[in-house]
Design a protein around this motif. Structure first.
Motif, PDB file in Angstrom:
ATOM      1  N   ALA A 100       0.838  -1.205   0.000  1.00  0.00           N
ATOM      2  CA  ALA A 100       0.000   0.000   0.000  1.00  0.00           C
ATOM      3  C   ALA A 100       0.871   1.253   0.000  1.00  0.00           C
ATOM      4  CB  ALA A 100      -0.924   0.001   1.206  1.00  0.00           C
ATOM      5  N   ASP A 101       0.305   2.340  -0.495  1.00  0.00           N
ATOM      6  CA  ASP A 101       1.006   3.621  -0.481  1.00  0.00           C
ATOM      7  C   ASP A 101       0.795   4.366   0.825  1.00  0.00           C
ATOM      8  OD1 ASP A 101       2.017   3.372  -3.121  1.00  0.00           O
ATOM      9  OD2 ASP A 101       0.051   3.940  -3.911  1.00  0.00           O
ATOM     10  N   ARG A 102      -0.360   4.150   1.426  1.00  0.00           N
ATOM     11  CA  ARG A 102      -0.690   4.875   2.667  1.00  0.00           C
ATOM     12  C   ARG A 102      -1.596   3.999   3.528  1.00  0.00           C
ATOM     13  NH1 ARG A 102      -3.517   9.091   0.579  1.00  0.00           N
ATOM     14  NH2 ARG A 102      -1.671  10.376   0.354  1.00  0.00           N
ATOM     15  N   ILE A 103      -1.299   3.969   4.813  1.00  0.00           N
ATOM     16  CA  ILE A 103      -2.180   3.318   5.782  1.00  0.00           C
ATOM     17  C   ILE A 103      -2.364   4.296   6.928  1.00  0.00           C
ATOM     18  CG2 ILE A 103      -2.404   1.487   7.489  1.00  0.00           C
ATOM     19  CD1 ILE A 103      -1.332  -0.452   5.570  1.00  0.00           C
ATOM     20  N   TRP A 104      -3.597   4.382   7.391  1.00  0.00           N
ATOM     21  CA  TRP A 104      -3.892   5.336   8.457  1.00  0.00           C
ATOM     22  C   TRP A 104      -4.942   4.784   9.411  1.00  0.00           C
ATOM     23  CZ3 TRP A 104      -9.001   6.506   8.099  1.00  0.00           C
ATOM     24  CH2 TRP A 104      -9.599   6.435   6.826  1.00  0.00           C
ATOM     25  N   ILE A 105      -4.979   5.385  10.591  1.00  0.00           N
ATOM     26  CA  ILE A 105      -5.991   5.058  11.587  1.00  0.00           C
ATOM     27  C   ILE A 105      -6.598   6.371  12.079  1.00  0.00           C
ATOM     28  CG2 ILE A 105      -6.443   4.118  13.885  1.00  0.00           C
ATOM     29  CD1 ILE A 105      -4.093   2.191  13.426  1.00  0.00           C
ATOM     30  N   PHE A 109     -13.816  13.256  14.089  1.00  0.00           N
ATOM     31  CA  PHE A 109     -12.762  12.254  13.991  1.00  0.00           C
ATOM     32  C   PHE A 109     -11.476  12.951  13.590  1.00  0.00           C
ATOM     33  CE2 PHE A 109     -14.127  12.304   9.564  1.00  0.00           C
ATOM     34  CZ  PHE A 109     -12.939  12.181   8.863  1.00  0.00           C
ATOM     35  N   SER A 110     -10.389  12.321  13.943  1.00  0.00           N
ATOM     36  CA  SER A 110      -9.058  12.792  13.572  1.00  0.00           C
ATOM     37  C   SER A 110      -8.209  11.602  13.187  1.00  0.00           C
ATOM     38  CB  SER A 110      -8.378  13.520  14.734  1.00  0.00           C
ATOM     39  OG  SER A 110      -9.027  14.731  15.032  1.00  0.00           O
ATOM     40  N   MET A 111      -7.305  11.830  12.246  1.00  0.00           N
ATOM     41  CA  MET A 111      -6.360  10.807  11.847  1.00  0.00           C
ATOM     42  C   MET A 111      -5.205  10.848  12.864  1.00  0.00           C
ATOM     43  SD  MET A 111      -4.623  10.245   8.099  1.00  0.00           S
ATOM     44  CE  MET A 111      -6.203  10.197   7.256  1.00  0.00           C
ATOM     45  N   PHE A 112      -5.063   9.783  13.620  1.00  0.00           N
ATOM     46  CA  PHE A 112      -4.044   9.736  14.666  1.00  0.00           C
ATOM     47  C   PHE A 112      -2.751   9.097  14.198  1.00  0.00           C
ATOM     48  CE2 PHE A 112      -7.638  10.796  17.182  1.00  0.00           C
ATOM     49  CZ  PHE A 112      -7.147  11.373  18.335  1.00  0.00           C
ATOM     50  N   TYR A 113      -2.855   8.175  13.255  1.00  0.00           N
ATOM     51  CA  TYR A 113      -1.666   7.479  12.760  1.00  0.00           C
ATOM     52  C   TYR A 113      -1.711   7.453  11.244  1.00  0.00           C
ATOM     53  CZ  TYR A 113      -1.570   5.903  17.576  1.00  0.00           C
ATOM     54  OH  TYR A 113      -1.569   5.868  18.941  1.00  0.00           O
ATOM     55  N   GLU A 114      -0.542   7.611  10.640  1.00  0.00           N
ATOM     56  CA  GLU A 114      -0.422   7.514   9.187  1.00  0.00           C
ATOM     57  C   GLU A 114       0.985   7.042   8.863  1.00  0.00           C
ATOM     58  OE1 GLU A 114      -1.184  10.416   5.391  1.00  0.00           O
ATOM     59  OE2 GLU A 114       0.188  11.133   6.952  1.00  0.00           O
ATOM     60  N   VAL A 115       1.061   6.033   8.014  1.00  0.00           N
ATOM     61  CA  VAL A 115       2.342   5.544   7.517  1.00  0.00           C
ATOM     62  C   VAL A 115       2.251   5.599   6.004  1.00  0.00           C
ATOM     63  CG1 VAL A 115       3.889   3.567   7.388  1.00  0.00           C
ATOM     64  CG2 VAL A 115       2.714   4.072   9.518  1.00  0.00           C
ATOM     65  N   ILE A 116       3.238   6.244   5.373  1.00  0.00           N
ATOM     66  CA  ILE A 116       3.215   6.439   3.919  1.00  0.00           C
ATOM     67  C   ILE A 116       4.500   5.924   3.289  1.00  0.00           C
ATOM     68  CG2 ILE A 116       1.597   8.370   3.861  1.00  0.00           C
ATOM     69  CD1 ILE A 116       3.944  10.285   3.992  1.00  0.00           C
TER      70      ILE A 116
END
Length: 180
Positions: free
Chosen positions: A62-67, A86-93
């Protein structure tokens, strides 16, 4: 030993001893908690989560994963009722993929009613192509334009009572990806 001394020994060993141990344990736990470095501990937990979702990103290419997580973002003035956000707390790109987490902070849940209802009802939204008009995108097409996303796979995060508390997102930006 007299009856009185036996009663005193039984009382000390059966009541005062265990109560003293509980009191000492409580005192030591309180001292330990005061010395604990809460920020350091939080950073360790956050790093662990990021490392785990990085492994998922690698596994699925994947290019991006987020929680994202649901939270209380304030109150309506006239009613005093809580505003669900809601807020995006984690993101891995992946390298060269732009981050979007700062664009998704304190977003009113009311802006994503269709997708939220779908996640609550069916636990997932699978969009292998934002270009395919036969796929229901649950109001997420505009978000795909902002994020540059070509394929999205969203999964409901729920608490132990089955209540929706957030979303786990897997996204492909460079090219469409059809996952099974």
């Amino acid at each position: 030993m007299t009856d009185n001394s036996e009663i005193i020994v039984a009382f000390v060993t059966g009541v005062i001893g265990p109560a003293s141990l509980l009191g000492i344990k409580h005192y030591l736990d309180v001292r330990k908690a005061k010395r604990a470095d809460i920020i350091k501990h939080t950073c360790e937990i956050n790093r662990d989560i990021e490392n785990r979702i990085e492994k998922v990103r690698d596994e699925f290419g994947a290019d991006r994963i987020w929680i994202s997580q649901i939270h209380n973002g304030g109150h309506f003035l006239p009613t005093g009722k809580s505003i669900q956000k809601f807020s995006m707390f984690y993101e891995v790109i992946d390298l060269s993929i732009p981050s979007i987490k700062y664009q998704f902070q304190n977003i009113p849940l009311s802006l994503f009613t269709k997708s939220t209802e779908e996640l609550i009802k069916n636990d997932m939204i699978l969009i292998h192509s934002y270009e395919d008009d036969t796929i229901n995108k649950f109001g997420l097409s505009d978000v795909s334009s902002i994020s540059g996303c070509k394929s999205s796979y969203l999964f409901a995060l729920k608490d132990i009572y089955g209540r929706y508390i957030g979303t786990f997102g897997v996204e492909y930006v460079r090219a469409e990806e059809k996952l099974s």
